[in-house]
Design an enzyme around this catalytic site. Structure first.
Site, PDB file in Angstrom:
ATOM      1  N   GLU A  45       0.642  -1.325   0.009  1.00 46.08           N
ATOM      2  CA  GLU A  45      -0.180   0.073   0.015  1.00 46.08           C
ATOM      3  C   GLU A  45       0.786   1.342  -0.108  1.00 46.08           C
ATOM      4  OE1 GLU A  45      -2.950  -0.570   2.925  1.00 46.08           O
ATOM      5  OE2 GLU A  45      -3.996  -1.961   1.789  1.00 46.08           O
ATOM      6  N   CYS A  54      -1.822  -4.630  -5.323  1.00 48.44           N
ATOM      7  CA  CYS A  54      -2.403  -5.983  -4.909  1.00 48.44           C
ATOM      8  C   CYS A  54      -1.248  -7.105  -5.087  1.00 48.44           C
ATOM      9  CB  CYS A  54      -3.388  -6.645  -5.734  1.00 48.44           C
ATOM     10  SG  CYS A  54      -5.036  -5.300  -5.791  1.00 48.44           S
ATOM     11  N   GLU A  56      -1.450 -10.212  -6.072  1.00 48.27           N
ATOM     12  CA  GLU A  56      -1.370 -10.840  -7.423  1.00 48.27           C
ATOM     13  C   GLU A  56      -0.430 -10.182  -8.474  1.00 48.27           C
ATOM     14  OE1 GLU A  56      -3.959 -10.098  -5.517  1.00 48.27           O
ATOM     15  OE2 GLU A  56      -5.742 -11.313  -5.962  1.00 48.27           O
TER      16      GLU A  56
HETATM   17  N1  THU Z   1      -6.054  -6.641  -2.287  1.00 49.44           N
HETATM   18  C1  THU Z   1      -5.102  -7.526  -2.892  1.00 49.44           C
HETATM   19  O1  THU Z   1      -3.948  -7.495  -2.578  1.00 49.44           O
HETATM   20  N2  THU Z   1      -5.744  -8.748  -3.604  1.00 49.44           N
HETATM   21  C2  THU Z   1      -6.963  -8.749  -3.781  1.00 49.44           C
HETATM   22  O2  THU Z   1      -7.364  -9.740  -4.548  1.00 49.44           O
HETATM   23  C3  THU Z   1      -8.090  -7.698  -3.255  1.00 49.44           C
HETATM   24  C4  THU Z   1      -7.503  -6.536  -2.540  1.00 49.44           C
HETATM   25  C5  THU Z   1      -5.275  -5.581  -1.445  1.00 49.44           C
HETATM   26  C6  THU Z   1      -5.571  -4.314  -1.976  1.00 49.44           C
HETATM   27  C7  THU Z   1      -5.444  -3.339  -0.510  1.00 49.44           C
HETATM   28  O3  THU Z   1      -4.077  -3.314  -0.412  1.00 49.44           O
HETATM   29  C8  THU Z   1      -6.088  -4.456   0.131  1.00 49.44           C
HETATM   30  O4  THU Z   1      -6.261  -5.597  -0.221  1.00 49.44           O
HETATM   31  C9  THU Z   1      -7.510  -3.861   0.685  1.00 49.44           C
HETATM   32  O5  THU Z   1      -8.304  -3.711  -0.708  1.00 49.44           O
END
Ligand code: THU
Length: 136
Positions: A45, A54, A56
């Site tokens: 973040e 994210c 992935e």
């Molecule tokens: N997030 C992911 O890393 N992967 C997902 O499939 C869903 C969301 C993260 C983004 C953000 O840092 C946190 O989860 C909340 O949305």
């Protein structure tokens, strides 16, 4: 041979490195390459919230940077609530390299549930969409 439950375990381990001070939602991903290697990623973040990445996409960009582009499966987990499935942006990024990718998530007890990217992103846009068929 890497099983889906082993791949989930690697994704769980990757959540340890998650940098999620804003959402407190730690996510880990583990990509399985055609050669049987595992490349992990976590969410990263940022104080400028919209720049957060994210788990992935972190895993895909790491793998591609390492010269790996052929993937069999990806496991995705959160340290909070499971199952968690890849967001729309990550589905599109994963699709670039394998539209038939197996997606593994954890059920409430941490056991593998599997689906495919094709089911999660039907009628998708990809590299072939940019290429005009020859001989017509
Ligand atoms: N997030 C992911 O890393 N992967 C997902 O499939 C869903 C969301 C993260 C983004 C953000 O840092 C946190 O989860 C909340 O949305």
């Amino acid at each position: 041979m890497m099983s889906y439950s082993q791949l989930l375990k690697e994704a769980f381990k990757a959540t340890r490195n998650s940098y999620a001070p804003y959402s407190r939602f730690r996510v880990g991903a583990a990509l399985l390459t055609d050669e049987g290697e595992v490349v992990t990623g976590c969410n990263v973040e940022n104080a400028s919230y919209g720049l957060s990445n994210c788990a992935e996409r972190t895993a895909v960009f790491r793998a591609v940077s390492m010269g790996r582009r052929r993937f069999k499966a990806i496991a995705v987990v959160s340290s909070k609530v499971n199952p968690v499935y890849p967001c729309g942006a990550c589905r599109q990024v994963l699709r670039e390299f394998n539209p038939g990718l197996t997606v593994v998530v954890a059920d409430g007890r941490g056991r593998p549930l599997t689906t495919t990217l094709e089911r999660m992103l039907p009628n998708s846009f990809g590299p072939e969409s940019l290429r005009r068929k020859r001989g017509r």
